[in-house]
Design an enzyme around this catalytic site. Sequence first.
Site, PDB file in Angstrom:
ATOM      1  N   ASN A   1      17.815 -35.467  28.305  1.00  0.00           N
ATOM      2  CA  ASN A   1      19.150 -34.989  27.984  1.00  0.00           C
ATOM      3  C   ASN A   1      19.159 -33.654  27.244  1.00  0.00           C
ATOM      4  OD1 ASN A   1      22.156 -35.311  27.258  1.00  0.00           O
ATOM      5  ND2 ASN A   1      21.177 -35.302  25.238  1.00  0.00           N
TER       6      ASN A   1
ATOM      7  N   TYR B   1      22.261 -21.172  32.243  1.00  0.00           N
ATOM      8  CA  TYR B   1      22.449 -22.621  32.146  1.00  0.00           C
ATOM      9  C   TYR B   1      22.593 -23.231  33.539  1.00  0.00           C
ATOM     10  CZ  TYR B   1      24.692 -27.060  30.820  1.00  0.00           C
ATOM     11  OH  TYR B   1      25.019 -28.389  30.671  1.00  0.00           O
TER      12      TYR B   1
ATOM     13  N   LYS C   1      20.102 -26.043  35.354  1.00  0.00           N
ATOM     14  CA  LYS C   1      20.619 -27.344  35.748  1.00  0.00           C
ATOM     15  C   LYS C   1      20.539 -27.550  37.259  1.00  0.00           C
ATOM     16  CE  LYS C   1      21.622 -28.906  31.661  1.00  0.00           C
ATOM     17  NZ  LYS C   1      20.880 -30.046  31.075  1.00  0.00           N
TER      18      LYS C   1
END
Length: 251
Positions: free
Chosen positions: A86, A150, A154
């Site tokens: 996470n 980001y 991802k």
Amino acid sequence: MDLNLKGKKVLVTGGTKGIGKAITESFLKEEAQVGITARSNTELLKMKKDLGVQIYPKDLAKHDAREQLISEFLGDFNSIDVLVNNVGASHGEGVLKTPPRIFEEAMDLNFLSAVHLSQLASKQMINKGQGVIINISSIYGKEAGGLPSYNASKAALISFTKSFSSEVIKDNVRVIGIAPGAIFHPNKEWSRRLAHDPDFLEKYARDRIPAGRLGKTEEIGNVAVFLASDKASWIVGSTVTVDGGQSRLNF
């Protein structure tokens, strides 16, 4: 619903706040044994006091820290049943204003930490004959939005989830993912936006989310424990979107 997670050994990275904290709490409700890691020792100690979890202060952007984490977790729990990758953060600005080293930092923390920890944990899972790895990505790993560094990290994590799942499912290790949309929890970014405009959350939800509100961290936690259970045994390699209809993808 009894998910049969009682006694399962679970490691959650970035487990002290937001989505990570909610995932930790969800596993604890299922009576799993949970260890969490984060950089802030203060936040970890509070979690240990409040929830009784085992804690590991680590900077997962560093290779050695990841090896130490798995070694220490196995030393405390003797095995690992579930790994939740996470940990993550946003880096930089637009592409032209973000130097390559910032992209590297985003990849190190958001992507490579998950790859390395998955490699280390899966060895134990394969020897045991079972295990689950859950990678927390983002809807912006599937479509445009958010910061470019980001998004790229991802997107890589979603691709890794699919490719690695095909490699280890033969050993009864499931690799799956969750792609959250906008999830509200008190942090610097949401606080900054609310300070600028007290009606920001209401406007954001109205304009971008068909469900009409931001998601709750516990709604991600609920999905995580389901995916970790045998109830989700036929879900392999998929990254499940959990966003109240926010994303615009048809799949």
